[in-house]
Design a protein around this motif. Structure first.
Motif, mmCIF file in Angstrom:
data_model
loop_
_atom_site.group_PDB
_atom_site.id
_atom_site.type_symbol
_atom_site.label_atom_id
_atom_site.label_comp_id
_atom_site.label_asym_id
_atom_site.label_seq_id
_atom_site.Cartn_x
_atom_site.Cartn_y
_atom_site.Cartn_z
ATOM 1 N N TRP A 8 0.828 -1.216 0.000
ATOM 2 C CA TRP A 8 0.000 0.000 0.000
ATOM 3 C C TRP A 8 0.853 1.253 0.000
ATOM 4 O O TRP A 8 0.526 2.248 -0.633
ATOM 5 N N THR A 10 3.879 1.653 -1.301
ATOM 6 C CA THR A 10 4.469 1.877 -2.623
ATOM 7 C C THR A 10 3.404 2.359 -3.617
ATOM 8 O O THR A 10 3.681 3.246 -4.434
ATOM 9 N N THR A 11 2.196 1.808 -3.543
ATOM 10 C CA THR A 11 1.151 2.242 -4.472
ATOM 11 C C THR A 11 0.771 3.701 -4.229
ATOM 12 O O THR A 11 0.619 4.470 -5.182
ATOM 13 N N ILE A 12 0.650 4.090 -2.957
ATOM 14 C CA ILE A 12 0.329 5.490 -2.648
ATOM 15 C C ILE A 12 1.429 6.399 -3.153
ATOM 16 O O ILE A 12 1.161 7.438 -3.773
ATOM 17 N N LEU A 14 3.649 5.840 -5.554
ATOM 18 C CA LEU A 14 3.671 5.858 -7.020
ATOM 19 C C LEU A 14 2.525 6.695 -7.584
ATOM 20 O O LEU A 14 2.729 7.504 -8.501
ATOM 21 N N THR A 15 1.329 6.529 -7.059
ATOM 22 C CA THR A 15 0.191 7.278 -7.585
ATOM 23 C C THR A 15 0.369 8.778 -7.361
ATOM 24 O O THR A 15 0.094 9.576 -8.264
ATOM 25 N N THR A 16 0.842 9.168 -6.183
ATOM 26 C CA THR A 16 1.040 10.594 -5.921
ATOM 27 C C THR A 16 2.100 11.178 -6.848
ATOM 28 O O THR A 16 1.924 12.272 -7.400
ATOM 29 N N SER A 17 3.205 10.450 -7.040
ATOM 30 C CA SER A 17 4.270 10.966 -7.908
ATOM 31 C C SER A 17 3.797 11.059 -9.356
ATOM 32 O O SER A 17 4.077 12.049 -10.047
ATOM 33 N N ILE A 18 3.063 10.053 -9.827
ATOM 34 C CA ILE A 18 2.588 10.073 -11.210
ATOM 35 C C ILE A 18 1.580 11.206 -11.413
ATOM 36 O O ILE A 18 1.635 11.916 -12.425
ATOM 37 N N THR A 19 0.676 11.403 -10.455
ATOM 38 C CA THR A 19 -0.298 12.485 -10.600
ATOM 39 C C THR A 19 0.381 13.850 -10.582
ATOM 40 O O THR A 19 0.014 14.737 -11.359
#
Length: 51
Positions: A8, A10-12, A14-19
């Protein structure tokens, strides 16, 4: 930040950095388009004469 990052985390991350990257790219391209449109409008208004 833990040594062995759970899924969880890593997913958070990754999603924040990509957004953030996507928003920065969209803002950059929109601002460049506006600047280019302003330059084109200003160049059309000018009357060029040969010297």
């Amino acid at each position: 930040m833990p040594q062995m990052a759970p899924m969880w985390w890593t997913t958070i991350l990754l999603t924040t950095s990509i957004t953030l990257l996507l928003m920065m790219m969209i803002n950059y391209f929109l601002s460049m388009k506006k600047i280019n449109l302003n330059i084109n409008k200003n160049s059309k208004k000018l009357k060029w004469t040969w010297y």
